[in-house]
Write a protein that holds these residues in place. Sequence first.
Motif, PDB file in Angstrom:
ATOM      1  N   LEU A 411       0.799  -1.223   0.000  1.00  0.00           N
ATOM      2  CA  LEU A 411       0.000   0.000   0.000  1.00  0.00           C
ATOM      3  C   LEU A 411       0.835   1.278   0.000  1.00  0.00           C
ATOM      4  CD1 LEU A 411      -2.956  -0.969   2.354  1.00  0.00           C
ATOM      5  CD2 LEU A 411      -2.993  -0.693  -0.117  1.00  0.00           C
ATOM      6  N   PHE A 412       2.094   1.207   0.421  1.00  0.00           N
ATOM      7  CA  PHE A 412       2.908   2.421   0.411  1.00  0.00           C
ATOM      8  C   PHE A 412       3.271   2.858  -1.005  1.00  0.00           C
ATOM      9  CE2 PHE A 412       3.414   1.712   4.950  1.00  0.00           C
ATOM     10  CZ  PHE A 412       3.312   3.009   5.418  1.00  0.00           C
ATOM     11  N   ARG A 413       2.920   2.060  -2.003  1.00  0.00           N
ATOM     12  CA  ARG A 413       3.065   2.504  -3.385  1.00  0.00           C
ATOM     13  C   ARG A 413       1.923   3.434  -3.781  1.00  0.00           C
ATOM     14  NH1 ARG A 413       4.883  -3.029  -6.610  1.00  0.00           N
ATOM     15  NH2 ARG A 413       7.015  -3.130  -5.765  1.00  0.00           N
ATOM     16  N   SER A 414       0.877   3.436  -2.983  1.00  0.00           N
ATOM     17  CA  SER A 414      -0.265   4.316  -3.261  1.00  0.00           C
ATOM     18  C   SER A 414       0.002   5.691  -2.669  1.00  0.00           C
ATOM     19  CB  SER A 414      -1.543   3.734  -2.658  1.00  0.00           C
ATOM     20  OG  SER A 414      -2.545   4.717  -2.555  1.00  0.00           O
ATOM     21  N   GLU A 415      -0.009   6.715  -3.513  1.00  0.00           N
ATOM     22  CA  GLU A 415       0.213   8.082  -3.037  1.00  0.00           C
ATOM     23  C   GLU A 415      -0.883   8.504  -2.068  1.00  0.00           C
ATOM     24  OE1 GLU A 415       0.711  12.631  -4.795  1.00  0.00           O
ATOM     25  OE2 GLU A 415       0.777  10.903  -6.146  1.00  0.00           O
ATOM     26  N   ILE A 416      -2.126   8.087  -2.336  1.00  0.00           N
ATOM     27  CA  ILE A 416      -3.237   8.441  -1.445  1.00  0.00           C
ATOM     28  C   ILE A 416      -2.981   7.890  -0.058  1.00  0.00           C
ATOM     29  CG2 ILE A 416      -5.671   8.008  -0.939  1.00  0.00           C
ATOM     30  CD1 ILE A 416      -6.182   8.064  -3.954  1.00  0.00           C
ATOM     31  N   PHE A 417      -2.638   6.620   0.019  1.00  0.00           N
ATOM     32  CA  PHE A 417      -2.420   5.984   1.321  1.00  0.00           C
ATOM     33  C   PHE A 417      -1.246   6.625   2.062  1.00  0.00           C
ATOM     34  CE2 PHE A 417      -0.104   2.886   3.881  1.00  0.00           C
ATOM     35  CZ  PHE A 417      -1.098   2.480   4.769  1.00  0.00           C
ATOM     36  N   ALA A 418      -0.081   6.688   1.411  1.00  0.00           N
ATOM     37  CA  ALA A 418       1.119   7.189   2.079  1.00  0.00           C
ATOM     38  C   ALA A 418       0.968   8.645   2.498  1.00  0.00           C
ATOM     39  CB  ALA A 418       2.329   7.022   1.158  1.00  0.00           C
ATOM     40  N   THR A 419       0.391   9.476   1.632  1.00  0.00           N
ATOM     41  CA  THR A 419       0.226  10.888   1.945  1.00  0.00           C
ATOM     42  C   THR A 419      -0.769  11.100   3.079  1.00  0.00           C
ATOM     43  OG1 THR A 419       0.744  11.523  -0.332  1.00  0.00           O
ATOM     44  CG2 THR A 419      -0.419  13.136   1.016  1.00  0.00           C
ATOM     45  N   THR A 420      -1.837  10.308   3.100  1.00  0.00           N
ATOM     46  CA  THR A 420      -2.828  10.424   4.173  1.00  0.00           C
ATOM     47  C   THR A 420      -2.204  10.106   5.522  1.00  0.00           C
ATOM     48  OG1 THR A 420      -4.634   9.845   2.664  1.00  0.00           O
ATOM     49  CG2 THR A 420      -5.050   9.587   5.011  1.00  0.00           C
ATOM     50  N   VAL A 421      -1.413   9.031   5.588  1.00  0.00           N
ATOM     51  CA  VAL A 421      -0.754   8.660   6.846  1.00  0.00           C
ATOM     52  C   VAL A 421       0.211   9.755   7.284  1.00  0.00           C
ATOM     53  CG1 VAL A 421       0.778   7.013   7.976  1.00  0.00           C
ATOM     54  CG2 VAL A 421      -1.003   6.185   6.439  1.00  0.00           C
ATOM     55  N   ALA A 422       1.077  10.199   6.375  1.00  0.00           N
ATOM     56  CA  ALA A 422       2.081  11.206   6.722  1.00  0.00           C
ATOM     57  C   ALA A 422       1.425  12.512   7.170  1.00  0.00           C
ATOM     58  CB  ALA A 422       2.992  11.466   5.521  1.00  0.00           C
ATOM     59  N   THR A 423       0.376  12.918   6.489  1.00  0.00           N
ATOM     60  CA  THR A 423      -0.277  14.198   6.793  1.00  0.00           C
ATOM     61  C   THR A 423      -0.941  14.175   8.163  1.00  0.00           C
ATOM     62  OG1 THR A 423      -0.641  14.655   4.448  1.00  0.00           O
ATOM     63  CG2 THR A 423      -2.038  15.831   6.028  1.00  0.00           C
ATOM     64  N   LEU A 424      -1.633  13.114   8.480  1.00  0.00           N
ATOM     65  CA  LEU A 424      -2.361  13.062   9.751  1.00  0.00           C
ATOM     66  C   LEU A 424      -1.448  12.796  10.938  1.00  0.00           C
ATOM     67  CD1 LEU A 424      -5.563  11.227   8.535  1.00  0.00           C
ATOM     68  CD2 LEU A 424      -5.425  13.569   9.413  1.00  0.00           C
ATOM     69  N   ILE A 425      -0.356  12.074  10.724  1.00  0.00           N
ATOM     70  CA  ILE A 425       0.609  11.867  11.806  1.00  0.00           C
ATOM     71  C   ILE A 425       1.491  13.104  11.964  1.00  0.00           C
ATOM     72  CG2 ILE A 425       2.619  10.492  12.517  1.00  0.00           C
ATOM     73  CD1 ILE A 425       1.312   8.086  11.273  1.00  0.00           C
ATOM     74  N   GLY A 426       1.635  13.861  10.873  1.00  0.00           N
ATOM     75  CA  GLY A 426       2.494  15.044  10.911  1.00  0.00           C
ATOM     76  C   GLY A 426       3.962  14.688  10.926  1.00  0.00           C
ATOM     77  N   GLN A 427       4.309  13.641  10.196  1.00  0.00           N
ATOM     78  CA  GLN A 427       5.679  13.123  10.219  1.00  0.00           C
ATOM     79  C   GLN A 427       6.070  12.670   8.820  1.00  0.00           C
ATOM     80  OE1 GLN A 427       7.397  12.490  13.437  1.00  0.00           O
ATOM     81  NE2 GLN A 427       9.223  12.234  12.196  1.00  0.00           N
TER      82      GLN A 427
END
Length: 494
Positions: A411-427
Amino acid sequence: MYSIGYDLGSSSIKVALIDSATGKSIKTVQEPAQEMEILALHSDWAEQSPETWWKHICKATRDIIKDTGVDKNLITAIGISYQMHGLVLIDKKGKTLRNAIIWCDSRAVDLGKEAYEKLGHDWCATHLLNSPGNFTASKLNWVKNNEPEIYKQAYKLLLPGDYIAYKLTGQYATTINGLTEGTLWDYSSNSVATGLLDHYNLDHSLIPVITQNFTNQGNITKDAAIETGLTTNATVRYRSGDQPNNALSLNILKPGEVAATAGTSGVIYAVTDQKHFKEISKVNQFAHVNYTRENATVGRLLNINGCGIQYRWLKNTFNEVSYNDMNTQAATAPIGSDGLVALPFGNGAERMLDNKNIGTQFLDINLNIHGKSHMYRAALEGIAFSFVYGMEILKNDQTQVTVIRAGNDNLFRSEIFATTVATLIGQEIEIYDTTGAVGAARATLIIDNNFTPFSKAIKGNDHIKTIRPIKDNKAYKKAYLNWKKKLLDTINTL
């Protein structure tokens, strides 16, 4: 010289060959081509045949030797990564007595709950750093209670990686890391968890000899050499459960460093030097691969059973050609999927939800608005939101996060998935092109717990990109809070 690494998953087995001098990956093969079968004889059961694992290990090893043309005499070291928490029972002749009860099998949940209640939170937190849960010890107790004739014949219990090591070396052995993942290790006494064994009335002699990682754990036998195509000069030097190994593969070794994995299941694995935790029934604590008495690093593992398996289910249900096509369609839907919510929990009891099994659900479907693109995006967002929810649990229980790394797969190949995680964690999330099989192979190069050459090989060969949080995160936060409310409402109705 070369090293070989095995990654025994529940879907497939990956085998990697690396150059021992540089740590550079030469080739990785996967066996079988299609996913391995998981037998579900009853609801919430999950079993696999250990003999099938071994058959695929042998074929993949012969294939990688043939495909690369390397001299088999120059393959001198073997590392093993494996699906965690499984139970393999063998008799005195080394024959398996039944299918392996694997990680996502939920049959022993109630036994673990009962043990937790009787032994008490404080005892479990001090001695096991976990509740007994649905781990290997509880699964063994289930066999004793429900299959007494099989239990009577059992000579040793082995974790899946221990079984592969046994088939290679002929030796029954396990590791401290392995015992902790089965709640079979007592951190207080620094020995086998006899207190839990006695509570379950389990035979202590079933525990095999403990071997140390990053040392010679046995040479390949003549029979194993014939079956795999290796030689008896090769030695097993390392074994670890897949999640600690995935963390090692990403150079996650110090407190504050976090590995994220989003395959069939999802995992947040955070290294800490703490030993006192509140959330031992939601988060698992295991000895990390570099755990010693002097360096007591513990991996905090938060698991999400219903992760990539949901996306795979959608792919199969809608007969999609590829995940890339699904990701492209998902990108046409807005953040928040126009209110469509996906709860991705449909792969057994979820430990982070107190072992509740709430199933996969799509909520608030609007037949006039929502289509496949919304379902795909809602699934990716729902899985990402599960990671964020899990990270909140960890941070609220004294877990620091300074670095997050993930492999460039699933799933980390998905920009939607990876960006959503990074944005909400703030990391930021650092993405590396490595695999568990490559990490297991590289682990054989570690000598006397000197991780410096190993870390340099990762940094020099593997870093691809860094996913950065989106500054304007209002839409992401709104979608997450809506999802979280739906999750809590569902949990509270149970």
